[in-house]
Design a protein around this motif. Structure first.
Motif, mmCIF file in Angstrom:
data_model
loop_
_atom_site.group_PDB
_atom_site.id
_atom_site.type_symbol
_atom_site.label_atom_id
_atom_site.label_comp_id
_atom_site.label_asym_id
_atom_site.label_seq_id
_atom_site.Cartn_x
_atom_site.Cartn_y
_atom_site.Cartn_z
ATOM 1 N N ILE A 1 31.325 76.005 37.685
ATOM 2 C CA ILE A 1 30.932 74.606 37.546
ATOM 3 C C ILE A 1 29.581 74.647 36.856
ATOM 4 N N ASP A 2 29.521 74.096 35.640
ATOM 5 C CA ASP A 2 28.314 74.229 34.821
ATOM 6 C C ASP A 2 27.232 73.227 35.224
ATOM 7 N N ALA A 3 26.109 73.288 34.532
ATOM 8 C CA ALA A 3 24.954 72.438 34.840
ATOM 9 C C ALA A 3 25.269 70.951 34.682
ATOM 10 N N ASN A 4 26.280 70.618 33.883
ATOM 11 C CA ASN A 4 26.680 69.223 33.692
ATOM 12 C C ASN A 4 27.730 68.779 34.707
ATOM 13 N N GLY A 5 28.067 69.647 35.663
ATOM 14 C CA GLY A 5 29.047 69.307 36.692
ATOM 15 C C GLY A 5 30.485 69.437 36.235
ATOM 16 N N LYS A 6 30.734 70.140 35.138
ATOM 17 C CA LYS A 6 32.088 70.318 34.610
ATOM 18 C C LYS A 6 32.699 71.590 35.189
ATOM 19 N N LEU A 7 33.979 71.516 35.515
ATOM 20 C CA LEU A 7 34.732 72.671 35.985
ATOM 21 C C LEU A 7 35.305 73.393 34.773
ATOM 22 N N ASN A 8 34.981 74.674 34.646
ATOM 23 C CA ASN A 8 35.496 75.503 33.569
ATOM 24 C C ASN A 8 36.431 76.548 34.156
ATOM 25 N N LEU A 9 37.681 76.567 33.690
ATOM 26 C CA LEU A 9 38.606 77.637 34.024
ATOM 27 C C LEU A 9 38.620 78.570 32.831
ATOM 28 N N ASP B 1 35.058 85.542 30.297
ATOM 29 C CA ASP B 1 33.908 84.647 30.180
ATOM 30 C C ASP B 1 34.109 83.549 29.136
ATOM 31 N N VAL B 2 35.346 83.382 28.676
ATOM 32 C CA VAL B 2 35.642 82.388 27.644
ATOM 33 C C VAL B 2 36.302 81.165 28.292
ATOM 34 N N PRO B 3 35.672 79.996 28.198
ATOM 35 C CA PRO B 3 36.286 78.788 28.772
ATOM 36 C C PRO B 3 37.603 78.456 28.063
ATOM 37 N N MET B 4 38.662 78.335 28.854
ATOM 38 C CA MET B 4 39.974 78.008 28.312
ATOM 39 C C MET B 4 40.343 76.550 28.601
ATOM 40 N N MET B 5 39.844 76.031 29.731
ATOM 41 C CA MET B 5 40.077 74.636 30.102
ATOM 42 C C MET B 5 38.794 74.098 30.728
ATOM 43 N N ARG B 6 38.453 72.858 30.369
ATOM 44 C CA ARG B 6 37.268 72.212 30.943
ATOM 45 C C ARG B 6 37.696 70.867 31.516
ATOM 46 N N PHE B 7 37.228 70.593 32.723
ATOM 47 C CA PHE B 7 37.560 69.373 33.446
ATOM 48 C C PHE B 7 36.302 68.625 33.823
ATOM 49 N N HIS B 8 36.385 67.302 33.887
ATOM 50 C CA HIS B 8 35.296 66.506 34.452
ATOM 51 C C HIS B 8 35.814 65.853 35.734
ATOM 52 N N GLU B 9 34.886 65.561 36.624
ATOM 53 C CA GLU B 9 35.260 64.959 37.896
ATOM 54 C C GLU B 9 35.553 63.469 37.685
ATOM 55 N N ILE B 10 36.613 63.005 38.338
ATOM 56 C CA ILE B 10 36.923 61.572 38.273
ATOM 57 C C ILE B 10 36.891 61.004 39.681
ATOM 58 N N GLN B 11 36.699 59.707 39.757
ATOM 59 C CA GLN B 11 36.727 59.025 41.044
ATOM 60 C C GLN B 11 38.147 58.602 41.343
ATOM 61 N N ASP B 12 38.586 58.897 42.561
ATOM 62 C CA ASP B 12 39.965 58.537 42.960
ATOM 63 C C ASP B 12 40.128 57.053 43.115
ATOM 64 N N ALA C 1 36.791 67.137 44.995
ATOM 65 C CA ALA C 1 36.875 66.371 43.753
ATOM 66 C C ALA C 1 38.291 66.395 43.179
ATOM 67 N N THR C 2 38.564 65.398 42.362
ATOM 68 C CA THR C 2 39.735 65.403 41.488
ATOM 69 C C THR C 2 39.197 65.626 40.087
ATOM 70 N N TRP C 3 39.766 66.595 39.398
ATOM 71 C CA TRP C 3 39.285 67.003 38.077
ATOM 72 C C TRP C 3 40.296 66.608 37.008
ATOM 73 N N GLU C 4 39.802 66.045 35.905
ATOM 74 C CA GLU C 4 40.665 65.654 34.786
ATOM 75 C C GLU C 4 40.335 66.507 33.569
ATOM 76 N N LEU C 5 41.376 67.018 32.920
ATOM 77 C CA LEU C 5 41.215 67.878 31.755
ATOM 78 C C LEU C 5 40.589 67.117 30.593
ATOM 79 N N GLU C 6 39.584 67.734 29.957
ATOM 80 C CA GLU C 6 38.990 67.140 28.757
ATOM 81 C C GLU C 6 39.006 68.091 27.574
ATOM 82 N N TYR C 7 39.368 69.364 27.807
ATOM 83 C CA TYR C 7 39.422 70.357 26.725
ATOM 84 C C TYR C 7 40.383 71.463 27.133
ATOM 85 N N ILE C 8 41.184 71.920 26.172
ATOM 86 C CA ILE C 8 42.029 73.092 26.395
ATOM 87 C C ILE C 8 42.023 73.921 25.114
#
Length: 146
Positions: free
Chosen positions: A123-131, A135-146, A37-44
């Motif tokens: 990778i949470d139940a909604n398919g989001k990548l959490n870095l 245990d504290v999410p610092m960055m959240r990404f969603h998958e994008i289509q290339d 996947a390619t992941w795009e940042l949605e929260y920091i």
């Protein structure tokens, strides 16, 4: 009577074995999802500047190359490439390699600084990548289509 005991033990053994193989499959799926996947940042987390103020034009993106063990993408302005190490749900990033030198505001610095702090991923139940930092999410990404 003895044949019933053998039958029950056999059935229980098969159930336990099937549960174990299902667990291993889900771990593989999580990693495959990360790499495919390619992941795009949605929260920091952290900055006092609003997210859209940090990234008004373009949001940072990241892809994970399984073979080279490099994370690559853009930090909203410049391209980057950084080594990473994954062990189970732990992740660490090295120092980003050389990038183009265009200045586009504070967002780039915030993104690269946060990458150095994270030590876990999920990778949470909604398919989001959490870095995460622990245990504290610092960055959240969603998958994008290339």
């Amino acid at each position: 009577m003895k044949s019933k005991q053998i039958l029950i033990i056999t059935i229980l053994s098969l159930l336990i074995a099937s549960c174990t193989s299902t667990k291993n499959t889900s771990t593989t799926t999580k990693n495959d999802k990360l790499f495919d996947a390619t992941w795009e940042l949605e929260y920091i987390s952290g900055p006092r500047i609003a997210f859209n103020g940090l990234y008004p034009e373009k949001k940072p993106q990241i892809t994970f190359n399984k073979e080279t063990k490099k994370a690559e993408g853009n930090n909203s302005c410049n391209g980057y490439s950084v080594d990473y190490t994954i062990t189970e749900d732990a992740i660490t990033f090295g120092e980003p390699g050389p990038t183009t030198m265009m200045f586009c505001g504070e967002g780039e610095k915030v993104f690269l600084t946060m990458m150095k702090k994270v030590n876990k991923y999920s990778i949470d139940a909604n398919g989001k990548l959490n870095l995460m930092l622990n245990d504290v999410p610092m960055m959240r990404f969603h998958e994008i289509q290339d």
